[in-house]
Write a protein that holds these residues in place. Sequence first.
Motif, PDB file in Angstrom:
ATOM      1  N   TYR A  44     -20.851  56.569  31.746  1.00  0.00           N
ATOM      2  CA  TYR A  44     -19.767  55.755  32.285  1.00  0.00           C
ATOM      3  C   TYR A  44     -19.050  54.527  31.327  1.00  0.00           C
ATOM      4  CZ  TYR A  44     -17.288  52.628  35.019  1.00  0.00           C
ATOM      5  OH  TYR A  44     -16.205  51.732  35.598  1.00  0.00           O
ATOM      6  N   SER A  45     -20.237  53.918  30.761  1.00  0.00           N
ATOM      7  CA  SER A  45     -19.970  52.726  30.084  1.00  0.00           C
ATOM      8  C   SER A  45     -19.261  53.189  28.609  1.00  0.00           C
ATOM      9  CB  SER A  45     -21.113  51.735  29.764  1.00  0.00           C
ATOM     10  OG  SER A  45     -21.817  51.285  31.042  1.00  0.00           O
ATOM     11  N   ARG A  46     -19.900  54.131  27.826  1.00  0.00           N
ATOM     12  CA  ARG A  46     -19.347  54.710  26.871  1.00  0.00           C
ATOM     13  C   ARG A  46     -17.736  55.096  27.109  1.00  0.00           C
ATOM     14  NH1 ARG A  46     -22.636  58.690  22.854  1.00  0.00           N
ATOM     15  NH2 ARG A  46     -21.374  58.063  21.121  1.00  0.00           N
ATOM     16  N   ARG A  47     -17.455  55.914  28.193  1.00  0.00           N
ATOM     17  CA  ARG A  47     -16.009  56.292  28.377  1.00  0.00           C
ATOM     18  C   ARG A  47     -15.209  55.226  28.657  1.00  0.00           C
ATOM     19  NH1 ARG A  47     -16.522  61.907  31.718  1.00  0.00           N
ATOM     20  NH2 ARG A  47     -18.252  62.808  30.843  1.00  0.00           N
ATOM     21  N   LEU A  48     -15.661  54.234  29.449  1.00  0.00           N
ATOM     22  CA  LEU A  48     -14.906  52.956  29.594  1.00  0.00           C
ATOM     23  C   LEU A  48     -14.625  52.247  28.391  1.00  0.00           C
ATOM     24  CD1 LEU A  48     -13.951  50.571  31.386  1.00  0.00           C
ATOM     25  CD2 LEU A  48     -16.195  49.805  31.533  1.00  0.00           C
ATOM     26  N   GLU A  49     -15.489  52.086  27.677  1.00  0.00           N
ATOM     27  CA  GLU A  49     -15.150  51.458  26.071  1.00  0.00           C
ATOM     28  C   GLU A  49     -14.186  52.092  25.276  1.00  0.00           C
ATOM     29  OE1 GLU A  49     -15.786  48.142  25.702  1.00  0.00           O
ATOM     30  OE2 GLU A  49     -16.643  48.247  27.546  1.00  0.00           O
ATOM     31  N   GLU A  50     -14.394  53.612  25.249  1.00  0.00           N
ATOM     32  CA  GLU A  50     -13.191  54.204  24.465  1.00  0.00           C
ATOM     33  C   GLU A  50     -11.806  54.180  25.162  1.00  0.00           C
ATOM     34  OE1 GLU A  50     -14.106  56.480  21.159  1.00  0.00           O
ATOM     35  OE2 GLU A  50     -14.621  54.512  21.712  1.00  0.00           O
ATOM     36  N   ASN A  51     -11.833  54.186  26.489  1.00  0.00           N
ATOM     37  CA  ASN A  51     -10.534  53.740  27.063  1.00  0.00           C
ATOM     38  C   ASN A  51     -10.159  52.496  26.861  1.00  0.00           C
ATOM     39  OD1 ASN A  51      -9.152  55.711  29.678  1.00  0.00           O
ATOM     40  ND2 ASN A  51     -11.338  56.306  29.035  1.00  0.00           N
ATOM     41  N   LYS A  52     -10.774  51.486  26.788  1.00  0.00           N
ATOM     42  CA  LYS A  52     -10.275  50.048  26.495  1.00  0.00           C
ATOM     43  C   LYS A  52      -9.944  50.082  25.039  1.00  0.00           C
ATOM     44  CE  LYS A  52     -13.369  47.206  29.469  1.00  0.00           C
ATOM     45  NZ  LYS A  52     -14.503  46.305  29.397  1.00  0.00           N
ATOM     46  N   ARG A  53     -10.555  50.887  24.358  1.00  0.00           N
ATOM     47  CA  ARG A  53     -10.295  50.944  22.780  1.00  0.00           C
ATOM     48  C   ARG A  53      -8.947  51.534  22.394  1.00  0.00           C
ATOM     49  NH1 ARG A  53     -11.572  54.022  17.535  1.00  0.00           N
ATOM     50  NH2 ARG A  53     -12.440  55.625  18.661  1.00  0.00           N
ATOM     51  N   ILE A  54      -8.651  52.634  23.337  1.00  0.00           N
ATOM     52  CA  ILE A  54      -7.266  53.242  22.882  1.00  0.00           C
ATOM     53  C   ILE A  54      -6.163  52.336  23.541  1.00  0.00           C
ATOM     54  CG2 ILE A  54      -7.941  55.672  22.377  1.00  0.00           C
ATOM     55  CD1 ILE A  54      -7.090  56.174  25.203  1.00  0.00           C
ATOM     56  N   CYS A  55      -6.593  51.620  24.497  1.00  0.00           N
ATOM     57  CA  CYS A  55      -5.279  50.905  25.046  1.00  0.00           C
ATOM     58  C   CYS A  55      -5.051  49.724  24.367  1.00  0.00           C
ATOM     59  CB  CYS A  55      -5.835  50.540  26.394  1.00  0.00           C
ATOM     60  SG  CYS A  55      -5.538  51.825  27.562  1.00  0.00           S
ATOM     61  N   GLN A  56      -6.154  49.229  23.531  1.00  0.00           N
ATOM     62  CA  GLN A  56      -5.998  48.031  22.664  1.00  0.00           C
ATOM     63  C   GLN A  56      -5.275  48.637  21.218  1.00  0.00           C
ATOM     64  OE1 GLN A  56     -10.060  46.524  22.121  1.00  0.00           O
ATOM     65  NE2 GLN A  56     -10.011  45.220  23.655  1.00  0.00           N
ATOM     66  N   GLU A 154      -3.335  69.795  23.191  1.00  0.00           N
ATOM     67  CA  GLU A 154      -3.787  70.015  21.639  1.00  0.00           C
ATOM     68  C   GLU A 154      -3.364  68.853  20.751  1.00  0.00           C
ATOM     69  OE1 GLU A 154      -1.470  71.770  23.536  1.00  0.00           O
ATOM     70  OE2 GLU A 154      -2.765  73.598  23.882  1.00  0.00           O
ATOM     71  N   LYS A 155      -2.347  67.970  21.291  1.00  0.00           N
ATOM     72  CA  LYS A 155      -2.027  66.661  20.806  1.00  0.00           C
ATOM     73  C   LYS A 155      -3.517  65.802  20.864  1.00  0.00           C
ATOM     74  CE  LYS A 155       1.364  63.180  19.821  1.00  0.00           C
ATOM     75  NZ  LYS A 155       2.642  62.693  20.195  1.00  0.00           N
ATOM     76  N   SER A 156      -3.831  65.642  22.265  1.00  0.00           N
ATOM     77  CA  SER A 156      -4.856  64.886  22.458  1.00  0.00           C
ATOM     78  C   SER A 156      -6.271  65.030  21.569  1.00  0.00           C
ATOM     79  CB  SER A 156      -5.179  64.882  23.948  1.00  0.00           C
ATOM     80  OG  SER A 156      -4.381  64.153  24.782  1.00  0.00           O
ATOM     81  N   GLU A 157      -6.415  66.613  21.432  1.00  0.00           N
ATOM     82  CA  GLU A 157      -7.740  66.861  20.599  1.00  0.00           C
ATOM     83  C   GLU A 157      -7.568  66.676  19.306  1.00  0.00           C
ATOM     84  OE1 GLU A 157      -7.643  71.140  21.580  1.00  0.00           O
ATOM     85  OE2 GLU A 157      -8.430  70.795  23.640  1.00  0.00           O
ATOM     86  N   LYS A 158      -6.108  66.752  18.671  1.00  0.00           N
ATOM     87  CA  LYS A 158      -6.106  66.233  17.487  1.00  0.00           C
ATOM     88  C   LYS A 158      -6.139  64.643  17.181  1.00  0.00           C
ATOM     89  CE  LYS A 158      -2.714  66.788  13.718  1.00  0.00           C
ATOM     90  NZ  LYS A 158      -1.739  65.495  13.529  1.00  0.00           N
ATOM     91  N   LEU A 159      -5.500  63.998  18.009  1.00  0.00           N
ATOM     92  CA  LEU A 159      -5.647  62.527  18.025  1.00  0.00           C
ATOM     93  C   LEU A 159      -7.285  62.186  18.156  1.00  0.00           C
ATOM     94  CD1 LEU A 159      -2.512  61.425  19.790  1.00  0.00           C
ATOM     95  CD2 LEU A 159      -3.169  61.018  17.468  1.00  0.00           C
ATOM     96  N   SER A 160      -7.629  62.779  18.957  1.00  0.00           N
ATOM     97  CA  SER A 160      -9.468  62.205  19.474  1.00  0.00           C
ATOM     98  C   SER A 160     -10.176  62.338  17.937  1.00  0.00           C
ATOM     99  CB  SER A 160      -9.972  62.945  20.403  1.00  0.00           C
ATOM    100  OG  SER A 160      -9.136  63.195  21.647  1.00  0.00           O
ATOM    101  N   LYS A 161     -10.047  63.595  17.115  1.00  0.00           N
ATOM    102  CA  LYS A 161     -10.551  63.592  16.067  1.00  0.00           C
ATOM    103  C   LYS A 161     -10.029  62.638  15.125  1.00  0.00           C
ATOM    104  CE  LYS A 161     -11.609  68.498  16.684  1.00  0.00           C
ATOM    105  NZ  LYS A 161     -10.894  69.947  16.540  1.00  0.00           N
ATOM    106  N   LEU A 163      -8.724  59.663  15.320  1.00  0.00           N
ATOM    107  CA  LEU A 163      -9.260  58.293  15.872  1.00  0.00           C
ATOM    108  C   LEU A 163     -10.783  58.198  15.979  1.00  0.00           C
ATOM    109  CD1 LEU A 163      -6.462  57.592  18.396  1.00  0.00           C
ATOM    110  CD2 LEU A 163      -6.776  56.621  16.021  1.00  0.00           C
ATOM    111  N   GLY A 164     -11.526  59.194  15.744  1.00  0.00           N
ATOM    112  CA  GLY A 164     -12.932  59.273  15.923  1.00  0.00           C
ATOM    113  C   GLY A 164     -13.369  59.036  17.434  1.00  0.00           C
TER     114      GLY A 164
END
Length: 177
Positions: A44-56, A154-161, A163-164
Amino acid sequence: MKEKLLLVSCCAPCSVAVIQDLKSKNTDFTVLFYNPNIQPKEEYSRRLEENKRICQLFDIPFVDLEYTPELWQKKTKGLENEPEKGKRCDICFYMRLKRAAEYAKTNGFTRISSVLGISRWKDFDQVCRAGKKVESETGVIYDTTNWRKEGRLEKSEKLSKELGLYRQKYCGCKPKS
């Protein structure tokens, strides 16, 4: 009244292209993270932090609500062996979208939407049914935009890669071992 969207996010990989798209259209929106189904707490914490990171990264307001796995477990008790897209998902989507609508109503949002149905592993219509039920109960509009369209998955998958982004090994609830 000015349109203001509350976007419910399950994880950064599912949300990133939608966030980028809404930002490019100058949409007034905030990302909300309410996922009591995600366990264990470390996940949960890991997913939360990644959400915060993309919003920032995209300069988007972010809200995380309380983590209530006990409440989720109570509401889904007896449905532990339900398959993906089963009755447990009905309850889970409804619970999460109802809490989002309550937050939206008390914080000046005119509508909510969700990326819960963007994954291939989820039933988009099932998510929308839960959202529309919540809308009828709360009066908060549930926006049924299908975020899978226009190549966003597909764009989400590409951006995910690019942005790491952390990509979890399971979607939503932890599968039985």
